[in-house]
Design a protein around this motif. Structure first.
Motif, mmCIF file in Angstrom:
data_model
loop_
_atom_site.group_PDB
_atom_site.id
_atom_site.type_symbol
_atom_site.label_atom_id
_atom_site.label_comp_id
_atom_site.label_asym_id
_atom_site.label_seq_id
_atom_site.Cartn_x
_atom_site.Cartn_y
_atom_site.Cartn_z
ATOM 1 N N ASP A 137 4.747 -5.977 11.676
ATOM 2 C CA ASP A 137 5.258 -4.616 11.504
ATOM 3 C C ASP A 137 4.624 -4.086 10.213
ATOM 4 N N HIS A 138 3.676 -3.187 10.328
ATOM 5 C CA HIS A 138 2.884 -2.775 9.166
ATOM 6 C C HIS A 138 3.742 -2.159 8.066
ATOM 7 N N ARG A 139 4.735 -1.379 8.427
ATOM 8 C CA ARG A 139 5.595 -0.789 7.399
ATOM 9 C C ARG A 139 6.322 -1.876 6.629
ATOM 10 N N ARG A 140 6.883 -2.849 7.354
ATOM 11 C CA ARG A 140 7.650 -3.912 6.696
ATOM 12 C C ARG A 140 6.757 -4.750 5.788
ATOM 13 N N TRP A 142 3.977 -3.948 4.306
ATOM 14 C CA TRP A 142 3.569 -3.178 3.129
ATOM 15 C C TRP A 142 4.736 -3.031 2.153
ATOM 16 N N GLN A 143 5.929 -2.781 2.672
ATOM 17 C CA GLN A 143 7.093 -2.695 1.798
ATOM 18 C C GLN A 143 7.331 -4.015 1.074
ATOM 19 N N SER A 175 -3.246 -7.412 2.574
ATOM 20 C CA SER A 175 -2.415 -6.243 2.272
ATOM 21 C C SER A 175 -3.031 -5.384 1.168
ATOM 22 N N LYS A 188 3.823 3.365 -6.061
ATOM 23 C CA LYS A 188 5.096 3.281 -5.343
ATOM 24 C C LYS A 188 6.077 2.371 -6.088
#
Length: 326
Positions: A137-140, A142-143, A175, A188
């Motif tokens: 899951d790319h969002r997860r 990266w987060q 990443s 961020k």
């Protein structure tokens, strides 16, 4: 006389294995033996050391004694958050226990930085990323990459952390793969003590201009460190600095000088088949030539040529300065 300091990752003086010569390219060396080799290099005064310490059990006292007798200091500590236990990632591992282990290892490395009065903890999360489409899951991911580093920075506000980005290897896609993506992640995080360690070779084989990458990091106030080597652009070969791309290396250091960036000029080379001391001397000899060339270069004339996008004049100025200074 120049006050420029030169350094090297201590792994420059290790022996190596690859997937063919699994028996290695030489006998194993202890950390103390690596430090003693580093001490034989002309004008080398700074080293970056892995943690846990390579080459078997070594006491802090023995390391400090080896550093003293070789007139070396430590610039950074690199925790090994990229070994087999972190095969599915350090900060992005699906197992929260492994993510916690990565945090604990880096915090231990932070204490070693304090012990040596070093400049930073260097993070190279080589296993964080993915290999296949649909794998993560790319969002997860990266987060988790952002949160893992931010947590460390907040736990150690007295120290600096540097992220050494790289396009790939060991993961097919890492990443932190570029200067732009790494800067986005750092912004961020919203912490002041995380920056970039710009590896010239990683930038090259990632399709960047290392000079442009350095300028971008400087403009964001995040260029905390750098190291140099060379490659054929298709892989992270870690060849002797200046052996393949001398003009681009000169432009990289021109950008640092132009922006009054000061720091250690550090080697990140892997002399698999070469004598490690000779390889380091070769690179530092060339870097000294670059120093002389920067002193000789007409910065005003270069700026004028660049203002006019005059490639022919700019290259002549650069070549004349560099190739008469080595």
């Amino acid at each position: 006389m120049s006050n420029q300091k030169y350094g090297a990752g201590i792994w420059h003086f290790a022996t190596y294995v690859d997937r063919y010569a699994t028996d290695g390219y030489g006998p194993p060396r202890s950390l103390v033996e690596m430090i003693d080799l580093a001490g034989q290099v002309d004008d080398l005064s700074v080293v970056d050391i892995n943690y846990p310490f390579p080459g078997g059990e070594t006491s802090m006292e023995k390391i400090e004694e080896a550093l003293r007798r070789n007139n070396l200091t430590v610039i950074g500590i690199t925790p090994e958050i990229y070994t087999r236990r972190f095969a599915k990632g350090a900060f992005t591992n699906p197992d929260p226990g492994i993510r916690r282990l990565a945090n604990e290892m880096v915090n231990e490395a932070a204490n070693v930085v304090r012990r040596f009065n070093a400049s930073y903890v260097k993070l190279w999360p080589g296993q964080d990323g993915w290999d296949y489409p649909f794998q993560v899951d790319h969002r997860r991911v990266w987060q988790q990459s952002i949160e893992g580093v931010a947590e460390l920075a907040e736990q150690n506000p007295d120290l600096r952390f540097v992220i050494e980005y790289k396009p790939r290897e060991p993961r097919v896609h890492m990443s932190y793969d570029s200067v732009a993506r790494t800067l986005l992640g750092i912004e961020k995080m919203g912490v002041p003590n995380v920056g970039i360690l710009l590896d010239f070779g990683h930038s090259l084989y990632g399709g960047e201009s290392p000079a442009d990458a350095a300028q971008l990091a400087i403009d964001h106030g995040r260029l905390f460190g750098m190291d140099v080597n060379d490659n054929l652009r298709s892989w992270d070969d870690d060849l002797i600095a200046g052996s393949v791309h001398p003009i681009e290396l000169f432009e990289f250091f021109y950008t640092l000088r132009k922006n009054k960036w000061e720091g250690v000029w550090q080697l990140d080379q892997f002399p698999f088949r070469e004598d490690s001391v000779r390889a380091a001397n070769s690179a530092i000899g060339f870097l000294k030539g670059i120093e002389r060339a920067l002193d000789k270069l007409d910065f005003e004339a270069m700026q004028k040529a660049q203002d006019e996008h005059d490639a022919v004049t700019a290259l002549k100025l650069a070549r004349d300065a560099l190739f008469t200074s080595y």
